[in-house]
Scaffold this motif. Structure first.
Motif, short mmCIF file in Angstrom:
data_model
loop_
_atom_site.label_atom_id
_atom_site.label_comp_id
_atom_site.label_asym_id
_atom_site.label_seq_id
_atom_site.Cartn_x
_atom_site.Cartn_y
_atom_site.Cartn_z
N GLU A 1 0.84 -1.19 0.00
CA GLU A 1 0.00 0.00 0.00
C GLU A 1 0.87 1.24 0.00
OE1 GLU A 1 -3.48 1.91 2.79
OE2 GLU A 1 -3.22 -0.26 2.73
N PRO A 2 0.52 2.24 -0.82
CA PRO A 2 1.33 3.46 -0.85
C PRO A 2 1.25 4.21 0.47
CG PRO A 2 -0.64 3.71 -2.19
CD PRO A 2 -0.61 2.29 -1.73
N ASP A 3 2.26 5.03 0.72
CA ASP A 3 2.32 5.81 1.96
C ASP A 3 1.13 6.77 2.01
OD1 ASP A 3 3.07 7.02 4.28
OD2 ASP A 3 4.86 7.98 3.47
N SER A 4 0.35 6.66 3.06
CA SER A 4 -0.85 7.50 3.17
C SER A 4 -0.50 8.91 3.66
CB SER A 4 -1.85 6.85 4.12
OG SER A 4 -1.29 6.70 5.40
N THR A 5 0.71 9.09 4.19
CA THR A 5 1.13 10.41 4.68
C THR A 5 2.51 10.74 4.11
OG1 THR A 5 2.09 9.39 6.63
CG2 THR A 5 -0.16 10.20 6.84
N PRO A 6 2.59 11.00 2.80
CA PRO A 6 3.92 11.28 2.22
C PRO A 6 4.50 12.58 2.76
CG PRO A 6 2.18 11.70 0.61
CD PRO A 6 1.53 11.09 1.82
N GLY A 7 5.77 12.53 3.13
CA GLY A 7 6.44 13.71 3.63
C GLY A 7 6.20 13.99 5.11
N VAL A 8 5.35 13.18 5.76
CA VAL A 8 5.04 13.38 7.17
C VAL A 8 5.36 12.08 7.91
CG1 VAL A 8 3.23 13.86 8.85
CG2 VAL A 8 3.20 15.02 6.64
N MET A 9 6.07 12.19 9.02
CA MET A 9 6.43 11.00 9.79
C MET A 9 5.33 10.72 10.82
SD MET A 9 9.95 10.12 11.83
CE MET A 9 10.94 9.90 10.37
N THR A 10 4.80 9.49 10.77
CA THR A 10 3.76 9.10 11.74
C THR A 10 4.44 8.61 13.01
OG1 THR A 10 3.70 6.82 10.95
CG2 THR A 10 2.21 8.40 9.87
N TRP A 11 3.64 8.41 14.05
CA TRP A 11 4.19 7.91 15.32
C TRP A 11 4.85 6.56 15.13
CZ3 TRP A 11 5.32 10.81 19.21
CH2 TRP A 11 4.61 11.98 19.44
N ASP A 12 4.21 5.66 14.37
CA ASP A 12 4.80 4.34 14.15
C ASP A 12 6.13 4.44 13.41
OD1 ASP A 12 2.72 3.03 15.43
OD2 ASP A 12 1.56 2.78 13.58
N GLU A 13 6.19 5.31 12.41
CA GLU A 13 7.44 5.51 11.68
C GLU A 13 8.50 6.12 12.58
OE1 GLU A 13 5.62 6.23 7.20
OE2 GLU A 13 5.91 7.95 8.53
#
Length: 112
Positions: free
Chosen positions: A50-62
């Protein structure tokens, strides 16, 4: 024995051809899903990521994964530094022994 080898060679060749065919279909499957509007939620495509749902933004899991990677990297760096320091210490011990030996030789020569 030869017949068995022929069968295993044929099975390996068949598996290889199947993998090549499936890899070719993977791109076609993804394009087809895009055309019918099922792309981001396509679960039928082989090896679909699945493509990154938040490109350019780091999520908590990331962020947490990145922090774990930094911890691992830092530990490896410290281990390397310890090895390097140990090697330098061994070299200094040898040079200290050589200096002590030289000092004793000079004392012995002065006594003569």
């Amino acid at each position: 024995l030869q017949v068995q080898n022929d069968h295993s060679d044929a099975a390996a060749s068949d598996l290889n051809r199947r993998m090549q065919f499936q890899n070719k279909l993977a791109g076609v499957c993804e394009e087809m899903c895009k055309e019918v509007g099922a792309y981001p939620k396509c679960t039928q495509c082989p090896k679909f990521v699945e493509p990154d749902s938040t490109p350019g933004v780091m999520t908590w899991d990331e962020l947490l994964e990145h922090m774990d990677n930094l911890v691992s990297w830092g530990q490896d760096q410290i281990k390397g530094w310890h090895k390097q320091a140990s090697a330098l210490q061994v070299q200094n011990d040898h040079s200290d022994a050589a200096a002590s030996d030289l000092n004793r030789r000079m004392q012995f020569q002065n006594k003569l």
